[in-house]
Enzyme design. Sequence first.
Site, short mmCIF file in Angstrom:
data_model
loop_
_atom_site.label_atom_id
_atom_site.label_comp_id
_atom_site.label_asym_id
_atom_site.label_seq_id
_atom_site.Cartn_x
_atom_site.Cartn_y
_atom_site.Cartn_z
N ARG A 46 0.82 -1.22 0.00
CA ARG A 46 0.00 0.00 0.00
C ARG A 46 0.85 1.27 0.00
O ARG A 46 0.59 2.20 0.77
CB ARG A 46 -0.95 0.02 1.20
CG ARG A 46 -1.96 -1.11 1.22
CD ARG A 46 -3.20 -0.73 0.44
NE ARG A 46 -4.23 -1.75 0.53
CZ ARG A 46 -5.40 -1.57 1.12
NH1 ARG A 46 -5.70 -0.43 1.67
NH2 ARG A 46 -6.29 -2.53 1.12
N ARG A 50 -3.84 6.77 0.85
CA ARG A 50 -4.33 7.98 1.49
C ARG A 50 -3.34 8.74 2.36
O ARG A 50 -3.59 9.87 2.73
CB ARG A 50 -5.58 7.65 2.32
CG ARG A 50 -6.80 7.46 1.45
CD ARG A 50 -7.93 6.88 2.25
NE ARG A 50 -7.54 5.58 2.77
CZ ARG A 50 -8.37 4.75 3.38
NH1 ARG A 50 -9.63 5.10 3.56
NH2 ARG A 50 -7.97 3.58 3.82
N ARG A 59 -7.64 11.76 -5.50
CA ARG A 59 -8.82 11.11 -4.93
C ARG A 59 -9.97 12.08 -4.70
O ARG A 59 -11.14 11.69 -4.73
CB ARG A 59 -8.37 10.44 -3.63
CG ARG A 59 -9.32 9.54 -2.95
CD ARG A 59 -9.59 8.27 -3.73
NE ARG A 59 -10.50 7.48 -2.92
CZ ARG A 59 -11.80 7.75 -2.80
NH1 ARG A 59 -12.34 8.74 -3.50
NH2 ARG A 59 -12.57 7.02 -2.02
N ASP A 95 -7.18 -2.72 -7.36
CA ASP A 95 -7.72 -3.27 -6.11
C ASP A 95 -8.03 -4.75 -6.28
O ASP A 95 -8.34 -5.22 -7.38
CB ASP A 95 -8.98 -2.53 -5.66
CG ASP A 95 -9.30 -2.86 -4.21
OD1 ASP A 95 -8.70 -2.24 -3.32
OD2 ASP A 95 -10.10 -3.80 -3.96
N TYR A 171 -14.76 -12.36 0.24
CA TYR A 171 -15.51 -11.14 -0.09
C TYR A 171 -16.79 -11.47 -0.85
O TYR A 171 -17.83 -10.85 -0.65
CB TYR A 171 -14.65 -10.18 -0.92
CG TYR A 171 -13.70 -9.35 -0.09
CD1 TYR A 171 -14.17 -8.34 0.74
CD2 TYR A 171 -12.33 -9.56 -0.13
CE1 TYR A 171 -13.30 -7.57 1.51
CE2 TYR A 171 -11.45 -8.80 0.63
CZ TYR A 171 -11.95 -7.80 1.45
OH TYR A 171 -11.10 -7.06 2.21
#
Length: 372
Positions: A46, A50, A59, A95, A171
């Site tokens: 990652r 953010r 973003r 992703d 998921y």
Amino acid sequence: MKPYIHLPTRNTESRVFASETLTGGSRFVRACLRQPVDCTPVWFLRQAGRYMPEYQAVRREHSLVEICKSPALAAEVTITAAEKLDVDAAIIFADLLLPLEPMGLEFTFQAGEGPVVHRPLRSATDIAALRTDRTADLGYVAQAIERVVAHFGASKGMIGFCGAPFTLASYMIEGGGSRNYIATKKLMYSDPAAWQMLMEKLVTVLTAFAQQQVEAGADVIQIFDSWVGALSVTDYREYVLPTTKMLVQQVQALGVPVIYFGVDTAMLLPAMRETGADVIGLDWRTPLDAGWRALGNGCAVQGNLDPITLFAPETVLRKRVEEVLRQANGRAGHIFNVGHGIVPETPVENVQRVVRWVREISAEMASQGSQK
Ligand code: CP3
């Protein structure tokens, strides 16, 4: 050692990894193959996200999925992070959940909640309806890889990635993140044939997805089994290892090394090793030396700084970096990384410091080793 071939379809002409002067790309790929390097290669799970103001700016204008689906934006975010950190490898911005859409499951990312799958799988009928023939729809990831490779050449390794069958299945069945994976395990135990069909469909789709990424120039594929630590060793061996091994081997047959990573895996490491992955990514709870011992000497190891130490004062952080490198002890086949993703709010300058320290300290250790 396996003869890692450069496929003719790959855009590698300009990226021949010479052995005398190592580039970031060759240093990284050589370490994946347990070949000696001048200093330990480093990148971060990652690394684009953010915590970086440049990412936040993109973003603000675009959703996560918009960034993933735009090769120009995904490449920009990937390149900016890798350049700013001066790491040896770039991981393509994408992703884990993207392959769900061409398989027929829609999802959205909800602020603060992570991904939500609109109609989670509930039965064998739902699984039978999943499509495996539309992976071409994911071509935007390969297009982004082509742009990043054109930008970096051999100066950085290019990492493509996909989810592992268990983590993606969780998921698809739970409909999002989960604490106890009850629906997933219920299906696994009560309808093993349906579970096997799901795992095999995922292997088909993920192999094709990895192939697109390799053809676009990915040097290495990382398979994220983020939530595999929810399984006992017995269940992992019975329900997950055979199909995961199939995926690893099919990706290796494309001509690239595979990194296989999971979280909470201390007890699973010997079984994960049986997938035959070239590199095992440790989670931050496992000390690097203990993890490597559990894996045996036949594979490379990636890790193992706790990502939250990136919030520590400089002296503590440096001590932790030294400890990881000391535990690796100059063995060929160590790739420095955090043992799970960098979190929001992480001070970027601490990540940059770690890169500098890994280079300095490991180069010094390597020169001392060669003088012995
Ligand atoms: O440089 C990079 O590594 C970024 C590329 C990347 C993303 N997701 C973008 C992203 C990668 C490698 C992933 C993999 C991924 N996605 C994993 C495996 C990695 C791991 O940490 O174990 C998982 C489990 C997912 C699924 C996912 N995506 C979740 C659970 C979330 C929400 C978590 C959160 O922190 O909010 C995401 C969203 C996501 N994917 C973000 C990013 C940068 C943050 C959200 C945003 O920008 O809105």
